[in-house]
Design an enzyme around this catalytic site. Structure first.
Site, PDB file in Angstrom:
ATOM      1  N   THR A 270     -15.299  -2.138   1.314  1.00  0.00           N
ATOM      2  CA  THR A 270     -14.383  -1.564   0.320  1.00  0.00           C
ATOM      3  C   THR A 270     -14.142  -2.591  -0.780  1.00  0.00           C
ATOM      4  O   THR A 270     -14.336  -3.790  -0.578  1.00  0.00           O
ATOM      5  CB  THR A 270     -13.014  -1.194   0.939  1.00  0.00           C
ATOM      6  OG1 THR A 270     -12.408  -2.384   1.466  1.00  0.00           O
ATOM      7  CG2 THR A 270     -13.155  -0.176   2.052  1.00  0.00           C
TER       8      THR A 270
ATOM      9  N   VAL B 287       0.861  -1.187   0.000  1.00  0.00           N
ATOM     10  CA  VAL B 287       0.000   0.000   0.000  1.00  0.00           C
ATOM     11  C   VAL B 287       0.893   1.232   0.000  1.00  0.00           C
ATOM     12  O   VAL B 287       1.894   1.283   0.728  1.00  0.00           O
ATOM     13  CB  VAL B 287      -0.916   0.031   1.248  1.00  0.00           C
ATOM     14  CG1 VAL B 287      -1.873   1.221   1.186  1.00  0.00           C
ATOM     15  CG2 VAL B 287      -1.691  -1.270   1.390  1.00  0.00           C
TER      16      VAL B 287
ATOM     17  N   ASP C 215      -5.575   3.637   9.294  1.00  0.00           N
ATOM     18  CA  ASP C 215      -5.920   5.046   9.070  1.00  0.00           C
ATOM     19  C   ASP C 215      -6.599   5.580  10.316  1.00  0.00           C
ATOM     20  O   ASP C 215      -7.449   4.903  10.906  1.00  0.00           O
ATOM     21  CB  ASP C 215      -6.851   5.194   7.862  1.00  0.00           C
ATOM     22  CG  ASP C 215      -6.869   6.615   7.299  1.00  0.00           C
ATOM     23  OD1 ASP C 215      -6.015   7.433   7.711  1.00  0.00           O
ATOM     24  OD2 ASP C 215      -7.738   6.915   6.463  1.00  0.00           O
TER      25      ASP C 215
ATOM     26  N   GLU D 150       3.627   0.548   2.815  1.00  0.00           N
ATOM     27  CA  GLU D 150       3.101  -0.268   3.901  1.00  0.00           C
ATOM     28  C   GLU D 150       2.801  -1.673   3.387  1.00  0.00           C
ATOM     29  O   GLU D 150       2.337  -1.845   2.255  1.00  0.00           O
ATOM     30  CB  GLU D 150       1.802   0.373   4.402  1.00  0.00           C
ATOM     31  CG  GLU D 150       1.490   0.183   5.852  1.00  0.00           C
ATOM     32  CD  GLU D 150       0.335   1.096   6.278  1.00  0.00           C
ATOM     33  OE1 GLU D 150       0.600   2.073   6.996  1.00  0.00           O
ATOM     34  OE2 GLU D 150      -0.814   0.820   5.884  1.00  0.00           O
ATOM     35  N   GLN D 151       3.062  -2.658   4.238  1.00  0.00           N
ATOM     36  CA  GLN D 151       2.655  -4.027   3.933  1.00  0.00           C
ATOM     37  C   GLN D 151       1.127  -4.085   3.882  1.00  0.00           C
ATOM     38  O   GLN D 151       0.446  -3.506   4.723  1.00  0.00           O
ATOM     39  CB  GLN D 151       3.207  -4.925   5.057  1.00  0.00           C
ATOM     40  CG  GLN D 151       2.492  -6.222   5.285  1.00  0.00           C
ATOM     41  CD  GLN D 151       2.666  -6.722   6.724  1.00  0.00           C
ATOM     42  OE1 GLN D 151       3.288  -6.064   7.561  1.00  0.00           O
ATOM     43  NE2 GLN D 151       2.106  -7.882   6.999  1.00  0.00           N
TER      44      GLN D 151
ATOM     45  N   GLY E 238     -10.769   6.372   0.480  1.00  0.00           N
ATOM     46  CA  GLY E 238      -9.802   5.548  -0.232  1.00  0.00           C
ATOM     47  C   GLY E 238      -9.046   6.293  -1.310  1.00  0.00           C
ATOM     48  O   GLY E 238      -8.059   5.789  -1.849  1.00  0.00           O
TER      49      GLY E 238
ATOM     50  N   LYS F  15       0.730   5.473   0.447  1.00  0.00           N
ATOM     51  CA  LYS F  15      -0.121   6.566   0.928  1.00  0.00           C
ATOM     52  C   LYS F  15       0.682   7.859   0.949  1.00  0.00           C
ATOM     53  O   LYS F  15       1.903   7.826   1.147  1.00  0.00           O
ATOM     54  CB  LYS F  15      -0.600   6.285   2.364  1.00  0.00           C
ATOM     55  CG  LYS F  15      -1.329   4.976   2.552  1.00  0.00           C
ATOM     56  CD  LYS F  15      -1.608   4.744   4.045  1.00  0.00           C
ATOM     57  CE  LYS F  15      -2.285   3.413   4.277  1.00  0.00           C
ATOM     58  NZ  LYS F  15      -2.498   3.160   5.718  1.00  0.00           N
TER      59      LYS F  15
ATOM     60  N   ASN G 224     -12.600  -5.531   8.925  1.00  0.00           N
ATOM     61  CA  ASN G 224     -12.171  -4.143   8.719  1.00  0.00           C
ATOM     62  C   ASN G 224     -13.179  -3.251   9.435  1.00  0.00           C
ATOM     63  O   ASN G 224     -14.292  -3.060   8.962  1.00  0.00           O
ATOM     64  CB  ASN G 224     -12.137  -3.858   7.213  1.00  0.00           C
ATOM     65  CG  ASN G 224     -11.713  -2.441   6.879  1.00  0.00           C
ATOM     66  OD1 ASN G 224     -11.619  -1.585   7.757  1.00  0.00           O
ATOM     67  ND2 ASN G 224     -11.485  -2.167   5.610  1.00  0.00           N
TER      68      ASN G 224
ATOM     69  N   ARG H 245     -11.865  12.996  12.918  1.00  0.00           N
ATOM     70  CA  ARG H 245     -12.942  13.807  12.353  1.00  0.00           C
ATOM     71  C   ARG H 245     -14.155  12.891  12.232  1.00  0.00           C
ATOM     72  O   ARG H 245     -14.046  11.679  12.350  1.00  0.00           O
ATOM     73  CB  ARG H 245     -12.553  14.360  10.978  1.00  0.00           C
ATOM     74  CG  ARG H 245     -12.148  13.293   9.960  1.00  0.00           C
ATOM     75  CD  ARG H 245     -12.126  13.821   8.538  1.00  0.00           C
ATOM     76  NE  ARG H 245     -11.091  14.816   8.305  1.00  0.00           N
ATOM     77  CZ  ARG H 245      -9.866  14.574   7.852  1.00  0.00           C
ATOM     78  NH1 ARG H 245      -9.509  13.318   7.589  1.00  0.00           N
ATOM     79  NH2 ARG H 245      -9.005  15.541   7.636  1.00  0.00           N
TER      80      ARG H 245
END
Length: 397
Positions: free
Chosen positions: A246, A171, A301, A215-216, A183, A173, A223, A305
């Site tokens: 997702t 991943v 993540d 990231e792995q 996403g 980001k 999830n 908020r």
């Protein structure tokens, strides 16, 4: 069934001072990792109306038309009086400035805005703190170094060399202060073709991004979006958790309610929330926590908020406790047919309206209308059957 007389367990006005005004709209100024179109951003402004209570909310005029009043009327609700409306970039930015400079209001932003629009002294929550808590590169600080997949933060110019040392799936980001959502901005790569697409996007963002996170990719069995609220008077409150829906590339497809969230997952979320509160955070936060086959928890993540599914958790008393799904839909082109189909299912009691962006505000069928809602019913099968029927009806106009 729906209990129209019930009030939310907690509302946003329980969390904020009387001088605070809330806006969920991303800034009109673009960001390479968050590119919702103008209408999607305007649509977002109506999302929290049923959980706001007395908290004043800034809403686009198309998100507060008679169509929304009609939908709310069916479920025994009213559009709050405490809304401020705008209709374009100039009126939006002028409204924010007027509220802050002339009416002594503090603004609680869902997404930060440029200093040219409003100086950070007028933020209800300290802007520097808000940026720090939502910066993906700084997740280890807020988890005390726990709940982390294998990850590395690299300078953008070092990225193509560093990525050669990693195996798929992985991943990528953004590692800076620019917000992402749904996403968008998170790039999951299963093979080299995915990586090449990611590299193209990264090159487009080079001017505004200094670092990236590699990231792995966790092979998760669950999830969760685990959510908490905090105010000085209430302390930390666990609001519940929703399962994230997702696709394989991490794009958001809604949330469903979940029961029997493992205690160690809730506890991981609570520790993260405590760390944020200790820094000065208040309000609602939701953390995306994955669980793998060995029951390890990974924080992928942290959203300090409101989240899309926050309303579903706060409105639980109003909904059938069997199965709930939060999602949104766009008109296929005939806005009248879109609205009438929605109204039918709301009247049947299977569809709970949250927001309606009236495309006809711009002129008949000029802009496609959008609708945010919660499906609810006795079982997942019943709800998905209703949703399939709804989608089929939308196609026939």
């Amino acid at each position: 069934m729906t209990n129209n007389g019930n009030e939310p367990n907690l509302t946003l006005s329980d969390l904020y001072d009387k001088d605070v005004v809330y806006t969920s709209r991303p800034s009109y100024i673009s960001n390479p990792w968050l590119k919702p179109d103008e209408h999607q951003s305007n649509f977002l402004t109506g999302r929290e109306l049923l959980i706001a209570n007395q908290l004043p909310v800034i809403v686009h005029e198309a998100s507060a038309t008679d169509k929304l009043h009609q939908l709310f009327q069916v479920i025994g609700k009213e559009v709050p009086n405490s809304i401020y409306t705008f209709n374009n970039q100039q009126s939006y930015e002028n409204l924010i400035k007027q509220l802050a400079h002339k009416e002594n209001k503090k603004i609680y932003f869902q997404y930060i805005h440029d200093e040219t629009i409003l100086n950070q002294q007028y933020y209800a929550l300290d802007k520097t703190l808000f940026v720090a808590l939502n910066n993906k590169a700084r997740i280890p600080e807020w988890t005390n170094g726990k709940f982390l997949p294998k990850r590395k933060v690299v300078k953008i110019e070092q990225f193509e060399n560093e990525i050669k040392n990693w195996e798929f799936p992985l991943v990528i980001k953004p590692g800076d202060d620019l917000p992402t959502a749904g996403g968008y901005g998170v790039m999951i790569c299963y093979h080299d073709a995915d990586l090449q697409k990611a590299i193209t996007r990264i090159k487009e963002a080079t001017a505004e991004t200094n670092s990236l996170i590699i990231e792995q990719k966790i092979e998760e069995k669950a999830n969760y979006c685990v959510q908490f609220a905090y105010s000085e008077s209430l302390g930390i409150q666990y609001l519940g958790a929703a399962t994230q829906l997702t696709d394989k590339y991490g794009f958001y497809n809604g949330n469903e309610n979940t029961t029997n969230v493992p205690e160690h997952v809730i506890e991981a979320g609570r520790q993260i929330m405590e760390n944020g509160v200790n820094q000065g955070f208040f309000g609602v936060a939701g953390f995306d926590l994955l669980v793998d086959e060995d029951d390890n928890v990974y924080a992928i993540d942290l959203n300090f908020r409101q989240n899309g599914s926050t309303s579903m958790l706060l409105l639980a008393n109003e909904l059938n406790s069997g199965y709930q799904k939060f999602y949104s839909y766009h008109s296929k082109g005939d806005n009248t047919h879109f609205f009438n189909t929605i109204l039918k299912y709301v009247k049947e009691g299977s569809l709970y309206p949250l927001s309606y962006y009236d495309g006809d505000w711009y002129g008949e069928d000029k802009v496609k209308s959008r609708f945010g809602c919660i499906w609810h019913g006795d079982s997942k099968e019943t709800v998905l059957e209703n949703e399939r029927a709804f989608l089929a009806e939308l196609e026939h106009y």
